[in-house]
Design a protein around this motif. Structure first.
Motif, PDB file in Angstrom:
ATOM      1  N   VAL A   1       0.863  -1.257  -0.313  1.00  0.00           N
ATOM      2  CA  VAL A   1       0.099  -0.028   0.057  1.00  0.00           C
ATOM      3  C   VAL A   1       0.777   1.255   0.092  1.00  0.00           C
ATOM      4  O   VAL A   1       1.797   1.261   0.803  1.00  0.00           O
ATOM      5  N   HIS A   2       0.439   2.285  -0.820  1.00  0.00           N
ATOM      6  CA  HIS A   2       1.212   3.304  -1.039  1.00  0.00           C
ATOM      7  C   HIS A   2       0.588   4.721  -0.448  1.00  0.00           C
ATOM      8  O   HIS A   2      -0.734   4.549  -0.434  1.00  0.00           O
ATOM      9  N   CYS A   3       1.271   5.519  -0.191  1.00  0.00           N
ATOM     10  CA  CYS A   3       0.599   6.976   0.300  1.00  0.00           C
ATOM     11  C   CYS A   3       0.227   7.546  -1.147  1.00  0.00           C
ATOM     12  O   CYS A   3       0.231   6.941  -2.170  1.00  0.00           O
ATOM     13  N   ALA A   4      -0.422   8.873  -0.887  1.00  0.00           N
ATOM     14  CA  ALA A   4      -1.089   9.463  -1.925  1.00  0.00           C
ATOM     15  C   ALA A   4       0.062   9.839  -3.182  1.00  0.00           C
ATOM     16  O   ALA A   4      -0.372   9.828  -4.391  1.00  0.00           O
ATOM     17  N   GLN A   5       1.303  10.251  -2.751  1.00  0.00           N
ATOM     18  CA  GLN A   5       2.372  10.320  -3.710  1.00  0.00           C
ATOM     19  C   GLN A   5       1.847  11.564  -4.577  1.00  0.00           C
ATOM     20  O   GLN A   5       1.490  12.637  -4.326  1.00  0.00           O
ATOM     21  N   ASN A   6       2.147  11.386  -5.955  1.00  0.00           N
ATOM     22  CA  ASN A   6       2.004  12.505  -7.229  1.00  0.00           C
ATOM     23  C   ASN A   6       0.465  13.067  -7.161  1.00  0.00           C
ATOM     24  O   ASN A   6       0.371  13.877  -7.859  1.00  0.00           O
ATOM     25  N   ALA A   7      -0.459  12.015  -6.898  1.00  0.00           N
ATOM     26  CA  ALA A   7      -1.818  12.389  -7.100  1.00  0.00           C
ATOM     27  C   ALA A   7      -2.438  12.872  -5.832  1.00  0.00           C
ATOM     28  O   ALA A   7      -3.624  12.766  -5.683  1.00  0.00           O
TER      29      ALA A   7
ATOM     30  N   GLY B   1     -13.407   3.723   7.526  1.00  0.00           N
ATOM     31  CA  GLY B   1     -13.261   4.930   8.558  1.00  0.00           C
ATOM     32  C   GLY B   1     -11.681   5.017   8.820  1.00  0.00           C
ATOM     33  O   GLY B   1     -11.366   6.113   9.466  1.00  0.00           O
ATOM     34  N   GLN B   2     -10.821   4.117   8.699  1.00  0.00           N
ATOM     35  CA  GLN B   2      -9.429   4.155   8.797  1.00  0.00           C
ATOM     36  C   GLN B   2      -8.546   4.012   7.580  1.00  0.00           C
ATOM     37  O   GLN B   2      -8.646   3.376   6.771  1.00  0.00           O
ATOM     38  N   PRO B   3      -7.587   4.965   7.694  1.00  0.00           N
ATOM     39  CA  PRO B   3      -6.441   4.647   6.793  1.00  0.00           C
ATOM     40  C   PRO B   3      -5.626   3.653   6.558  1.00  0.00           C
ATOM     41  O   PRO B   3      -5.370   3.046   7.844  1.00  0.00           O
ATOM     42  N   LEU B   4      -5.499   2.995   5.615  1.00  0.00           N
ATOM     43  CA  LEU B   4      -4.583   1.845   5.512  1.00  0.00           C
ATOM     44  C   LEU B   4      -3.138   2.190   5.837  1.00  0.00           C
ATOM     45  O   LEU B   4      -2.651   3.015   5.085  1.00  0.00           O
ATOM     46  N   PRO B   5      -2.366   1.321   6.469  1.00  0.00           N
ATOM     47  CA  PRO B   5      -0.984   1.295   6.530  1.00  0.00           C
ATOM     48  C   PRO B   5      -0.328   1.561   5.301  1.00  0.00           C
ATOM     49  O   PRO B   5      -0.400   0.626   4.310  1.00  0.00           O
ATOM     50  N   HIS B   6       0.571   2.348   5.315  1.00  0.00           N
ATOM     51  CA  HIS B   6       1.321   2.713   3.722  1.00  0.00           C
ATOM     52  C   HIS B   6       2.783   2.655   4.190  1.00  0.00           C
ATOM     53  O   HIS B   6       3.215   2.817   5.335  1.00  0.00           O
ATOM     54  N   VAL B   7       3.376   2.204   2.872  1.00  0.00           N
ATOM     55  CA  VAL B   7       4.961   1.777   3.131  1.00  0.00           C
ATOM     56  C   VAL B   7       5.703   3.156   3.548  1.00  0.00           C
ATOM     57  O   VAL B   7       6.882   2.829   4.087  1.00  0.00           O
ATOM     58  N   TRP B   8       5.220   4.240   3.317  1.00  0.00           N
ATOM     59  CA  TRP B   8       5.883   5.337   3.829  1.00  0.00           C
ATOM     60  C   TRP B   8       5.893   5.797   5.386  1.00  0.00           C
ATOM     61  O   TRP B   8       6.397   6.612   5.708  1.00  0.00           O
TER      62      TRP B   8
ATOM     63  N   GLU C   1       6.543  -4.953   5.702  1.00  0.00           N
ATOM     64  CA  GLU C   1       5.694  -5.947   6.037  1.00  0.00           C
ATOM     65  C   GLU C   1       4.505  -5.386   6.564  1.00  0.00           C
ATOM     66  O   GLU C   1       3.238  -5.971   6.001  1.00  0.00           O
ATOM     67  N   ARG C   2       4.381  -4.119   7.156  1.00  0.00           N
ATOM     68  CA  ARG C   2       3.014  -3.519   7.648  1.00  0.00           C
ATOM     69  C   ARG C   2       2.220  -3.171   6.413  1.00  0.00           C
ATOM     70  O   ARG C   2       0.916  -3.128   6.710  1.00  0.00           O
ATOM     71  N   ALA C   3       2.785  -2.683   5.350  1.00  0.00           N
ATOM     72  CA  ALA C   3       2.194  -2.173   4.288  1.00  0.00           C
ATOM     73  C   ALA C   3       1.826  -3.239   3.142  1.00  0.00           C
ATOM     74  O   ALA C   3       1.107  -2.871   2.228  1.00  0.00           O
ATOM     75  N   ARG C   4       2.317  -4.480   3.408  1.00  0.00           N
ATOM     76  CA  ARG C   4       2.171  -5.503   2.374  1.00  0.00           C
ATOM     77  C   ARG C   4       1.077  -5.849   2.001  1.00  0.00           C
ATOM     78  O   ARG C   4      -0.023  -5.892   2.991  1.00  0.00           O
ATOM     79  N   ILE C   5       0.416  -5.888   0.664  1.00  0.00           N
ATOM     80  CA  ILE C   5      -1.091  -6.228   0.442  1.00  0.00           C
ATOM     81  C   ILE C   5      -1.146  -7.768   0.654  1.00  0.00           C
ATOM     82  O   ILE C   5      -0.378  -8.471   0.273  1.00  0.00           O
ATOM     83  N   ARG C   6      -1.921  -8.376   1.392  1.00  0.00           N
ATOM     84  CA  ARG C   6      -2.242  -9.591   1.740  1.00  0.00           C
ATOM     85  C   ARG C   6      -2.934 -10.443   0.649  1.00  0.00           C
ATOM     86  O   ARG C   6      -4.101 -10.915   0.866  1.00  0.00           O
ATOM     87  N   VAL C   7      -2.064 -10.787  -0.416  1.00  0.00           N
ATOM     88  CA  VAL C   7      -2.642 -11.106  -1.672  1.00  0.00           C
ATOM     89  C   VAL C   7      -3.171 -12.519  -1.405  1.00  0.00           C
ATOM     90  O   VAL C   7      -3.958 -13.176  -2.439  1.00  0.00           O
TER      91      VAL C   7
END
Length: 428
Positions: free
Chosen positions: A253-259, A275-282, A317-323
């Motif tokens: 999962v990434h943060c908003a970055q350039n968009a 209602g909660q933001p997903l943990p992202h890699v940054w 690991e915190r941000a990894r998508i649980r594929v």
């Protein structure tokens, strides 16, 4: 005589462009011109030498000079460059509109031969319907015939908007195709920041209820941030997703970055769920720095900054998508010279995690050597590697070379059609 066959077909059909009746060894120039986007001409040209029978055949012959090298039946399309510097839109001004390419043959004696061909995104009988209900913003393309049809939902990346060309082409191959916008479209935010994932839950429910796909089959197809998103949605709503296609996807999962919304910043969350933001890699990352992107040499590569974030294994690991929660086949399409983010590495991370958990469904990974971030579908121009981001306006490179990108466009689409057909055939 100039012959072009087929003269009118879907955009993913290669054409035979040949000139007969020349003198053996005669040199000719072949020029292509297509109006794209808001009426911008895109052109390519190459010189060829006739064989002993007086024939030039672009399926067989390499040019002696010109816009591309080597044998390529559609080289005069993918090597086109726009007359207007910076133009990037490879399709027509109207959604799903056909493209006409004019071909001109110039002989040494001044004689001119002219012809052309039409590339269609929507095949015969395909219908288009704008969707503005249940809070959704998108476009539904339906194949010819009464159905029911298997379905695909298409999501764009960090440029936002509605990906109608891909939806039209999916529908032309027999899939009910729903191109869904989630930002930068009428009635939606201009930014990816804080996108509520329940929106896609609503979209999946609407698609199942309204289209009633054959045997309930709904695949997700997303590109770049959309590739990250379709993997994520497959984990959150597995009962509604039958297969996942990630074009140059992310594995975390990434943060908003350039968009991002400038008020929230590029390190603000992209995705909100329940209602909660997903943990992202940054987030709480000990190694991440934007310096390679902010201060790097031109043309800047956004991927260089993201690679710094991947050096903190705890943050990854915190941000990894649980594929492993996806309940269907997964296809990943990546590029080894991706300038936007490390899609090749990300795709390997996904396949390794699926293998680790013994994923019971098919996993396909096509990794294109020397290609960049912009993998589309066949026979569109691949020459515009540098660009200004549609949201942030920052300039960077997508990576790759025109020839490698053209190969990725063609091979990826063939692979996707096979993957969808196999996934649909084996769907219970």
């Amino acid at each position: 005589m100039l012959s072009i066959t087929p003269a009118d077909a879907l955009i993913d059909v290669p054409r035979r462009i040949a000139v007969d009746g020349l003198a053996p060894g005669e040199e000719i120039e072949v020029v292509s011109c297509t109006l794209r986007g808001p009426g911008v001409p895109w052109r390519a040209a190459a010189r060829f030498v006739a064989d002993a029978s007086g024939t030039v055949d672009l399926q067989r012959d390499a040019p002696v000079s010109g816009s591309y090298d080597g044998v390529s039946a559609m080289g005069l399309v993918w090597s086109q460059v726009p007359d207007t510097p910076g133009a990037r839109e490879p399709f027509g001004a109207e959604p799903g509109a056909a493209l006409r390419t004019d071909i001109t043959v110039l002989r040494a004696d001044g004689a001119v031969l002219q012809g052309g061909f039409v590339q269609r995104l929507a095949g015969k009988g395909v219908t288009r319907r704008e969707v503005r209900e249940d809070g959704l913003v998108g476009t539904l393309y339906l194949p010819a015939g009464p159905g029911p049809h298997p379905a695909v939902m298409i999501l764009n990346g960090s440029g936002g908007g509605i990906n109608e060309p891909r939806a039209a082409l999916y529908a032309s191959h027999g899939y009910a195709a729903f191109a869904l916008a989630y930002f930068k479209a009428p009635g939606l935010s201009d930014y990816i920041s804080a996108t509520k994932l329940e929106y896609f839950e609503t979209a999946l429910a609407w698609l199942h209820r309204t289209v009633q796909p054959a045997r309930g089959f709904v695949a997700l197809s997303g590109q770049s941030r959309g590739g990250e998103l379709v993997l994520l949605l497959g984990t959150l709503f597995p009962e509604s997703v039958s297969a996942v296609i990630g074009y140059v996807p992310g594995a975390v999962v990434h943060c908003a970055q350039n968009a991002c919304d400038p008020a929230l910043g590029r390190e603000g969350p992209a995705w909100i769920f329940r209602g909660q933001p997903l943990p992202h890699v940054w987030e709480h990352n000990r190694t991440a720095t934007w310096a390679p992107w902010d201060e790097g040499p031109e043309p800047r590569r956004h991927a260089a900054a993201l690679l710094t974030a991947l050096q903190d294994p705890d943050a990854v690991e915190r941000a990894r998508i649980r594929v492993e929660r996806i309940r269907g086949p997964v296809m990943l399409l990546s590029a080894t010279d991706d300038g936007s983010w490390p899609s090749s590495l990300y795709s390997r991370m996904v396949t390794e995690r699926l293998a680790q958990f013994g994923h019971p469904h098919a996993v396909t990974h096509l990794d294109f050597e020397g290609a960049g971030h912009s993998i589309l579908f066949p026979y569109v121009p691949t020459t515009q590697l540098g660009y200004a981001h549609l949201v942030s306006g920052r300039r960077s490179t997508t990576g790759g070379t025109p020839a490698h990108n053209a190969h990725a466009d063609e091979a990826s689409w063939q692979g996707v059609l096979r993957f969808l057909s196999d996934s649909w055939r084996h769907h219970p």
